[in-house]
Design a protein around this motif. Structure first.
Motif, PDB file in Angstrom:
ATOM      1  N   ALA A 129       0.821  -1.209   0.000  1.00 57.39           N
ATOM      2  CA  ALA A 129       0.000   0.000   0.000  1.00 57.39           C
ATOM      3  C   ALA A 129       0.856   1.260   0.000  1.00 57.39           C
ATOM      4  N   ALA A 130       1.939   1.244   0.757  1.00 63.78           N
ATOM      5  CA  ALA A 130       2.820   2.411   0.803  1.00 63.78           C
ATOM      6  C   ALA A 130       3.457   2.666  -0.556  1.00 63.78           C
ATOM      7  N   THR A 131       3.911   1.601  -1.216  1.00 58.63           N
ATOM      8  CA  THR A 131       4.530   1.745  -2.537  1.00 58.63           C
ATOM      9  C   THR A 131       3.528   2.274  -3.549  1.00 58.63           C
ATOM     10  N   SER A 132       2.313   1.737  -3.527  1.00 66.75           N
ATOM     11  CA  SER A 132       1.282   2.200  -4.451  1.00 66.75           C
ATOM     12  C   SER A 132       0.940   3.667  -4.227  1.00 66.75           C
ATOM     13  N   ALA A 133       0.860   4.078  -2.968  1.00 65.51           N
ATOM     14  CA  ALA A 133       0.534   5.469  -2.670  1.00 65.51           C
ATOM     15  C   ALA A 133       1.629   6.404  -3.180  1.00 65.51           C
ATOM     16  N   LEU A 134       2.883   6.017  -3.000  1.00 63.07           N
ATOM     17  CA  LEU A 134       3.985   6.851  -3.477  1.00 63.07           C
ATOM     18  C   LEU A 134       3.956   6.979  -4.999  1.00 63.07           C
ATOM     19  N   GLY A 135       3.736   5.873  -5.697  1.00 61.06           N
ATOM     20  CA  GLY A 135       3.666   5.926  -7.148  1.00 61.06           C
ATOM     21  C   GLY A 135       2.474   6.723  -7.641  1.00 61.06           C
ATOM     22  N   THR A 136       1.352   6.596  -6.945  1.00 62.51           N
ATOM     23  CA  THR A 136       0.140   7.318  -7.340  1.00 62.51           C
ATOM     24  C   THR A 136       0.319   8.818  -7.180  1.00 62.51           C
ATOM     25  N   VAL A 137       0.804   9.245  -6.040  1.00 63.05           N
ATOM     26  CA  VAL A 137       0.977  10.681  -5.793  1.00 63.05           C
ATOM     27  C   VAL A 137       2.028  11.273  -6.729  1.00 63.05           C
ATOM     28  N   THR A 236      -3.442   3.012 -10.990  1.00 66.69           N
ATOM     29  CA  THR A 236      -2.471   2.230 -10.222  1.00 66.69           C
ATOM     30  C   THR A 236      -2.975   0.804 -10.081  1.00 66.69           C
ATOM     31  N   SER A 237      -2.085  -0.169 -10.356  1.00 69.35           N
ATOM     32  CA  SER A 237      -2.422  -1.584 -10.233  1.00 69.35           C
ATOM     33  C   SER A 237      -1.435  -2.261  -9.298  1.00 69.35           C
ATOM     34  N   ILE A 238      -1.908  -3.268  -8.546  1.00 65.60           N
ATOM     35  CA  ILE A 238      -1.008  -3.985  -7.636  1.00 65.60           C
ATOM     36  C   ILE A 238      -0.310  -5.155  -8.310  1.00 65.60           C
ATOM     37  N   VAL A 239      -0.503  -5.334  -9.620  1.00 64.48           N
ATOM     38  CA  VAL A 239       0.218  -6.382 -10.351  1.00 64.48           C
ATOM     39  C   VAL A 239       0.895  -5.759 -11.564  1.00 64.48           C
ATOM     40  N   GLY A 240       1.858  -6.522 -12.135  1.00 63.65           N
ATOM     41  CA  GLY A 240       2.647  -5.988 -13.240  1.00 63.65           C
ATOM     42  C   GLY A 240       1.881  -5.840 -14.532  1.00 63.65           C
ATOM     43  N   GLY A 241       0.898  -6.664 -14.768  1.00 63.60           N
ATOM     44  CA  GLY A 241       0.113  -6.515 -15.973  1.00 63.60           C
ATOM     45  C   GLY A 241      -0.094  -7.792 -16.753  1.00 63.60           C
ATOM     46  N   GLY A 242       0.785  -8.793 -16.572  1.00 65.07           N
ATOM     47  CA  GLY A 242       0.553 -10.100 -17.169  1.00 65.07           C
ATOM     48  C   GLY A 242       0.920 -10.232 -18.622  1.00 65.07           C
ATOM     49  N   GLN A 243       1.386  -9.171 -19.283  1.00 68.77           N
ATOM     50  CA  GLN A 243       1.708  -9.266 -20.698  1.00 68.77           C
ATOM     51  C   GLN A 243       3.150  -9.740 -20.861  1.00 68.77           C
ATOM     52  N   GLY A 244       3.333 -11.053 -20.811  1.00 66.83           N
ATOM     53  CA  GLY A 244       4.667 -11.604 -20.972  1.00 66.83           C
ATOM     54  C   GLY A 244       5.426 -11.790 -19.684  1.00 66.83           C
ATOM     55  N   ILE A 266       4.554   5.064 -17.677  1.00 65.96           N
ATOM     56  CA  ILE A 266       4.232   3.874 -16.893  1.00 65.96           C
ATOM     57  C   ILE A 266       5.290   3.741 -15.804  1.00 65.96           C
ATOM     58  N   GLY A 267       4.945   4.129 -14.589  1.00 62.45           N
ATOM     59  CA  GLY A 267       5.856   3.979 -13.468  1.00 62.45           C
ATOM     60  C   GLY A 267       5.834   2.553 -12.959  1.00 62.45           C
ATOM     61  N   MET A 268       6.980   2.093 -12.445  1.00 60.51           N
ATOM     62  CA  MET A 268       7.074   0.732 -11.912  1.00 60.51           C
ATOM     63  C   MET A 268       7.879   0.742 -10.623  1.00 60.51           C
ATOM     64  N   ALA A 269       7.530  -0.169  -9.720  1.00 57.84           N
ATOM     65  CA  ALA A 269       8.351  -0.336  -8.525  1.00 57.84           C
ATOM     66  C   ALA A 269       9.758  -0.738  -8.917  1.00 57.84           C
ATOM     67  N   SER A 270       9.896  -1.521  -9.999  1.00 63.87           N
ATOM     68  CA  SER A 270      11.209  -1.916 -10.503  1.00 63.87           C
ATOM     69  C   SER A 270      11.085  -2.334 -11.965  1.00 63.87           C
ATOM     70  N   VAL A 324       0.170   5.649 -15.563  1.00 59.58           N
ATOM     71  CA  VAL A 324      -0.047   4.338 -14.942  1.00 59.58           C
ATOM     72  C   VAL A 324       1.102   4.053 -13.975  1.00 59.58           C
ATOM     73  N   PHE A 325       0.766   3.455 -12.831  1.00 63.45           N
ATOM     74  CA  PHE A 325       1.803   2.931 -11.937  1.00 63.45           C
ATOM     75  C   PHE A 325       1.522   1.461 -11.694  1.00 63.45           C
ATOM     76  N   LYS A 326       2.549   0.616 -11.934  1.00 61.70           N
ATOM     77  CA  LYS A 326       2.426  -0.823 -11.714  1.00 61.70           C
ATOM     78  C   LYS A 326       3.296  -1.212 -10.528  1.00 61.70           C
ATOM     79  N   ASN A 327       2.650  -1.665  -9.476  1.00 60.56           N
ATOM     80  CA  ASN A 327       3.357  -2.097  -8.270  1.00 60.56           C
ATOM     81  C   ASN A 327       3.783  -3.544  -8.489  1.00 60.56           C
ATOM     82  N   ASN A 328       4.775  -3.722  -9.352  1.00 57.55           N
ATOM     83  CA  ASN A 328       5.110  -5.049  -9.870  1.00 57.55           C
ATOM     84  C   ASN A 328       6.118  -5.782  -8.997  1.00 57.55           C
TER      85      ASN A 328
END
Length: 357
Positions: A129-137, A236-244, A266-270, A324-328
């Protein structure tokens, strides 16, 4: 150098141990540290057994918080065409050392909970949740104060609490597949946040007119349609997206291809974690004869969270862009930072048991 004795913290010690904002601050410190030293974090590594048991290891070091170590968690997955669930999910274990001299600071067993939601334990719930909030803001418009929440479970509750602490939400629309559950969730969150939270009859109805769209589900299929997104919205999504990404077979995917296509950033945790999904090692994520770029054509839009937080990469160029932010996958640097903060709080409160060393 005199060190404090190492602590053993159990689930009872970790209940309501930190405000959500404290978790956000720890995770923020982790990513800022990572921006200075790229070798402070190792991407999440997973091992899958033939019986669908998954072991995940997250490693990292956060000099700013004098913490280094790893978190390990294990679940037995039950996946259908529609949803993913855990048939077994025992408490995770974090081992934290001092990042300066290497002495053992503590061992944490269990999921920590925040003071706002003391009984809500999601898998890596506070860090996620903390990571998603940071990416969202970082990516949403500066005036974004209304949210469409797709999902009404533990992660959804933690995500709304985390984001509200940073942005003071004015309005939330909630959709999930079970009408009774989304109505109960809306009532609970309205009381907790002190803002307007209403159930929506469809995902499209929730998304319409909202500044921010958050998806926190266990769905194996996209839960929003990218074609319906409006100019200026952030997702913001809590998964990477599933495309590959990940192993062959059904893949979790909260967002559809149109969402990525319409996104300006498209922001990503990594980003490294996302690219690792295409590695042929152990047959995971390998796509026959195709490169990562061919399988996923949007790498040029992908940005590390730490570059967004430090201003190295612009979040958006105008208020009409879709972002978009993906908390992958959780990053060890964030898990270790949070565990270090929890040890500090536990020590100050006299919680835990000293470990004989």
């Amino acid at each position: 150098m005199t060190s404090r004795p190492a602590l053993l913290l159990g689930p009872e010690d970790l209940e309501a141990i930190i405000p959500m904002q404290g978790a956000v601050e720890a995770v923020h410190s982790a990513h800022v540290d990572w921006s200075h030293r790229r070798d402070l974090n190792e991407i999440c590594h997973r091992v899958h057994t033939p019986t669908s048991v998954r072991v995940c290891v997250h490693q990292g070091a956060v000099p700013a918080l004098a913490a280094a170590g790893a978190l390990v968690h294990c679940e037995r997955l039950d996946e259908t065409e529609d949803r993913q669930s855990f048939t077994t999910s025992d408490p995770p274990v974090s081992v934290v050392f001092d990042a300066v001299d290497g002495h053992l600071r503590g061992i944490l067993v269990g999921e920590p909970t925040c003071t706002e939601l003391p009984s809500v334990r999601g898998v890596a719930g506070l860090r996620t949740a903390a990571t998603s909030a940071l990416g969202t803001v970082a990516l949403a418009r500066s005036d974004a104060v209304s949210v469409a929440m797709i999902g009404s479970g533990k992660q959804a509750a933690l995500h709304l609490t985390s984001l509200h602490g940073m942005r003071r939400l004015h309005r939330v629309s909630v959709f999930s597949r079970n009408p009774q559950r989304r109505e109960r969730f809306a009532a609970m969150m309205a009381q907790l946040l002190g803002t307007v939270v209403t159930p929506a009859p469809t995902a499209a109805a929730a998304v319409a007119g909202s500044d921010i769209v958050m998806t926190a589900t266990n769905s194996m299929r996209p839960v929003i349609e990218g074609t319906l997104l409006e100019p200026g919205q952030h997702v913001t999504s809590i998964v990477g997206g599933g495309q590959g990404f990940g192993p062959p077979g059904p893949r979790r995917s909260e967002l559809d291809p149109a969402t990525d296509e319409r996104a300006a950033v498209i922001g990503m945790a990594s980003v490294a974690q996302a690219r690792a999904g295409f590695s042929p090692v152990a047959g995971r994520g390998a796509t026959e004869g195709r490169t990562a770029t061919e399988t996923y054509p949007h790498w040029h839009k992908c940005v590390e969270l730490y570059d967004l937080l430090t201003g190295r990469h612009p979040a958006r160029t105008d208020d009409t862009e879709i972002t978009v932010f993906k908390n992958n996958a959780g990053q060890g640097i964030a898990d270790v930072a949070l565990a270090g903060a929890l040890l500090d709080r536990a020590s100050a409160k006299g919680l835990g048991k000293p470990l004989p060393l």
